[in-house]
Write a protein that holds these residues in place. Sequence first.
Motif, mmCIF file in Angstrom:
data_model
loop_
_atom_site.group_PDB
_atom_site.id
_atom_site.type_symbol
_atom_site.label_atom_id
_atom_site.label_comp_id
_atom_site.label_asym_id
_atom_site.label_seq_id
_atom_site.Cartn_x
_atom_site.Cartn_y
_atom_site.Cartn_z
ATOM 1 N N GLY A 139 -18.355 11.943 4.242
ATOM 2 C CA GLY A 139 -17.486 11.817 5.261
ATOM 3 C C GLY A 139 -16.790 10.637 5.616
ATOM 4 O O GLY A 139 -16.033 10.910 6.607
ATOM 5 N N GLY A 140 -16.973 9.620 5.177
ATOM 6 C CA GLY A 140 -16.208 8.279 5.544
ATOM 7 C C GLY A 140 -14.821 8.241 4.775
ATOM 8 O O GLY A 140 -14.355 9.008 4.043
ATOM 9 N N LEU A 141 -14.229 7.187 5.107
ATOM 10 C CA LEU A 141 -13.019 7.093 4.367
ATOM 11 C C LEU A 141 -12.766 5.585 3.631
ATOM 12 O O LEU A 141 -13.365 4.641 4.129
ATOM 13 C CB LEU A 141 -11.731 7.071 5.522
ATOM 14 N N PHE A 142 -11.845 5.494 2.519
ATOM 15 C CA PHE A 142 -11.428 4.350 1.980
ATOM 16 C C PHE A 142 -9.933 4.191 2.180
ATOM 17 O O PHE A 142 -9.289 5.264 1.801
ATOM 18 C CB PHE A 142 -11.926 4.304 0.477
ATOM 19 N N ILE A 143 -9.536 3.441 2.812
ATOM 20 C CA ILE A 143 -7.841 3.263 2.752
ATOM 21 C C ILE A 143 -7.431 1.935 2.067
ATOM 22 O O ILE A 143 -8.101 0.776 2.384
ATOM 23 C CB ILE A 143 -7.631 3.081 4.539
ATOM 24 N N ALA A 144 -6.676 2.181 1.268
ATOM 25 C CA ALA A 144 -6.077 1.095 0.368
ATOM 26 C C ALA A 144 -4.691 0.771 0.924
ATOM 27 O O ALA A 144 -3.813 1.692 1.165
ATOM 28 C CB ALA A 144 -5.896 1.522 -0.965
ATOM 29 N N TYR A 145 -4.525 -0.535 1.246
ATOM 30 C CA TYR A 145 -3.141 -1.105 1.860
ATOM 31 C C TYR A 145 -2.138 -1.246 0.577
ATOM 32 O O TYR A 145 -2.531 -2.075 -0.338
ATOM 33 C CB TYR A 145 -3.293 -2.264 2.503
ATOM 34 N N LYS A 146 -1.254 -0.723 0.281
ATOM 35 C CA LYS A 146 -0.158 -0.853 -0.864
ATOM 36 C C LYS A 146 1.168 -1.075 -0.570
ATOM 37 O O LYS A 146 1.479 -0.920 0.560
ATOM 38 C CB LYS A 146 -0.330 0.327 -1.757
ATOM 39 N N GLY A 147 1.810 -1.475 -1.561
ATOM 40 C CA GLY A 147 3.146 -1.730 -1.362
ATOM 41 C C GLY A 147 4.200 -0.441 -1.479
ATOM 42 O O GLY A 147 3.440 0.387 -1.297
ATOM 43 N N LYS A 148 5.227 -0.448 -2.054
ATOM 44 C CA LYS A 148 6.103 0.857 -2.132
ATOM 45 C C LYS A 148 5.697 1.535 -3.622
ATOM 46 O O LYS A 148 5.066 0.980 -4.462
ATOM 47 C CB LYS A 148 7.658 0.594 -1.842
ATOM 48 N N ASP A 149 6.340 2.855 -3.689
ATOM 49 C CA ASP A 149 6.287 3.686 -4.989
ATOM 50 C C ASP A 149 4.850 3.635 -5.577
ATOM 51 O O ASP A 149 4.512 3.413 -6.651
ATOM 52 C CB ASP A 149 7.140 2.908 -5.860
ATOM 53 N N VAL A 166 0.761 7.611 3.179
ATOM 54 C CA VAL A 166 1.683 7.462 4.188
ATOM 55 C C VAL A 166 2.513 6.266 3.996
ATOM 56 O O VAL A 166 1.999 5.126 3.684
ATOM 57 C CB VAL A 166 1.186 7.217 5.693
ATOM 58 N N GLU A 167 3.783 6.307 3.870
ATOM 59 C CA GLU A 167 4.922 5.123 3.615
ATOM 60 C C GLU A 167 5.669 4.924 4.824
ATOM 61 O O GLU A 167 6.173 5.899 5.545
ATOM 62 C CB GLU A 167 5.688 5.827 2.481
ATOM 63 N N PHE A 168 5.878 3.685 5.062
ATOM 64 C CA PHE A 168 6.586 3.066 6.280
ATOM 65 C C PHE A 168 7.091 1.777 6.077
ATOM 66 O O PHE A 168 6.780 1.162 4.933
ATOM 67 C CB PHE A 168 5.367 2.869 7.459
ATOM 68 N N THR A 169 8.015 1.097 6.942
ATOM 69 C CA THR A 169 8.651 -0.048 6.585
ATOM 70 C C THR A 169 8.022 -0.885 7.725
ATOM 71 O O THR A 169 7.779 -0.384 9.028
ATOM 72 C CB THR A 169 10.094 0.132 7.073
ATOM 73 N N LEU A 170 7.466 -2.014 7.335
ATOM 74 C CA LEU A 170 6.829 -2.704 8.154
ATOM 75 C C LEU A 170 7.708 -3.148 9.069
ATOM 76 O O LEU A 170 8.665 -3.882 9.132
ATOM 77 C CB LEU A 170 6.453 -4.137 7.376
ATOM 78 N N PRO A 171 7.259 -3.313 10.703
ATOM 79 C CA PRO A 171 8.096 -3.511 11.878
ATOM 80 C C PRO A 171 8.681 -5.049 11.603
ATOM 81 O O PRO A 171 8.027 -5.854 11.314
ATOM 82 C CB PRO A 171 6.986 -3.589 12.860
ATOM 83 N N ASP A 172 9.992 -5.232 12.030
ATOM 84 C CA ASP A 172 10.840 -6.292 12.001
ATOM 85 C C ASP A 172 10.842 -7.057 10.474
ATOM 86 O O ASP A 172 11.000 -8.230 10.348
ATOM 87 C CB ASP A 172 9.926 -7.578 12.724
ATOM 88 N N THR A 173 10.766 -6.191 9.497
ATOM 89 C CA THR A 173 11.111 -6.462 8.339
ATOM 90 C C THR A 173 11.657 -5.512 7.375
ATOM 91 O O THR A 173 11.916 -4.221 7.905
ATOM 92 C CB THR A 173 9.728 -6.772 7.466
ATOM 93 N N ASP A 174 12.072 -5.674 6.341
ATOM 94 C CA ASP A 174 12.564 -4.738 5.410
ATOM 95 C C ASP A 174 11.539 -4.162 4.185
ATOM 96 O O ASP A 174 12.084 -3.633 3.237
ATOM 97 C CB ASP A 174 14.100 -4.856 4.886
ATOM 98 N N MET A 175 10.356 -4.665 4.590
ATOM 99 C CA MET A 175 9.325 -4.493 3.529
ATOM 100 C C MET A 175 8.750 -2.972 3.582
ATOM 101 O O MET A 175 8.322 -2.576 4.662
ATOM 102 C CB MET A 175 8.382 -5.643 3.602
ATOM 103 N N ASP A 176 8.594 -2.508 2.564
ATOM 104 C CA ASP A 176 7.977 -1.091 2.280
ATOM 105 C C ASP A 176 6.652 -1.006 2.120
ATOM 106 O O ASP A 176 6.284 -1.980 1.041
ATOM 107 C CB ASP A 176 8.873 -0.025 1.466
ATOM 108 N N ARG A 177 5.881 -0.325 3.024
ATOM 109 C CA ARG A 177 4.506 -0.295 2.654
ATOM 110 C C ARG A 177 3.882 0.992 2.421
ATOM 111 O O ARG A 177 4.411 1.949 3.016
ATOM 112 C CB ARG A 177 3.761 -0.950 3.996
ATOM 113 N N SER A 178 2.774 1.230 1.779
ATOM 114 C CA SER A 178 1.835 2.418 1.738
ATOM 115 C C SER A 178 0.423 2.236 2.420
ATOM 116 O O SER A 178 -0.074 1.315 1.997
ATOM 117 C CB SER A 178 1.964 2.963 0.671
ATOM 118 N N LEU A 179 -0.276 3.262 2.920
ATOM 119 C CA LEU A 179 -1.466 3.382 3.131
ATOM 120 C C LEU A 179 -1.913 4.680 2.360
ATOM 121 O O LEU A 179 -1.558 5.753 2.618
ATOM 122 C CB LEU A 179 -1.800 3.515 4.649
#
Length: 246
Positions: A173-183, A206-219
Amino acid sequence: MEKEIMGYDISTFLNGLQELEIQLSEKQIRKFLQFYEMLIEKNKVMNLTSVTDFQEVVSKHFIDSLSIVTVIDPIDFEKMIDIGTGAGFPGIPLKIAYPHLRMVLVDSLNKRVEFLKEVIQKLELKNIQVVHGRAEELAQMPRYREKFDICVSRAVASLPVLSEYCLPFVDEGGLFIAYKGKDVENECRQSDYAVDTLGGVIADLVEFTLPDTDMDRSLIVIEKEEHTPKAYPRKAGMPEKKPLKN
Ligand code: SAM
């Protein structure tokens, strides 16, 4: 709040927090600044981070670590484990921002573990423990196995490998969340077998751009639906050597 604290211009930090809709007290901000100072000081004698400029650390480490709020509300969780935390990311920022979390930080490199013990003491963080060891070994110990509501990990391994490190720590019932880059769509597709074998299912990307940067991230959000079979994780080194795939 003042835009300058302890001599640092915190406007980028405040802006990032606002974008994530996170409110911190001045006391919490000061803990982030103290953490920054310890990181930079220790980085002179050991390899902790390639990013050292204050504004960059704020965006690429602090705000990035906190970006998990894009997919979950940390208030809903109690026991969190951060696998391969390194210099404390994302675990330390999450603990400062959400002090109710009962946090365990894991890393296989003892020097980083010792640094984190100093950070915890200096910042007076409570209900947080740093454990030196490999995920594969700790996850087979009854005191850690399937004992966490949520496991997080950033920049440690590819998703099939990381799933074998992380999912065994997560309770049903819990979660594993991986912090990743783009693509990462391809990486997700290639992880289906591993995630399924370990009792999980990929629930969200979920894909997003890191605030105040042009870096793409995914969770990547993985739900733990069933117990992990006792055979996993395999012995230290095996997940990386022979990633689970069909
Ligand atoms: N999560 C941090 C970050 O995002 O800045 C550190 C990332 S660093 C590239 C990877 C870290 O994972 C290293 O500190 C390494 O010692 C740790 N690590 C790698 N494999 C591990 C394992 N099997 N068990 C525990 N820690 C591991």
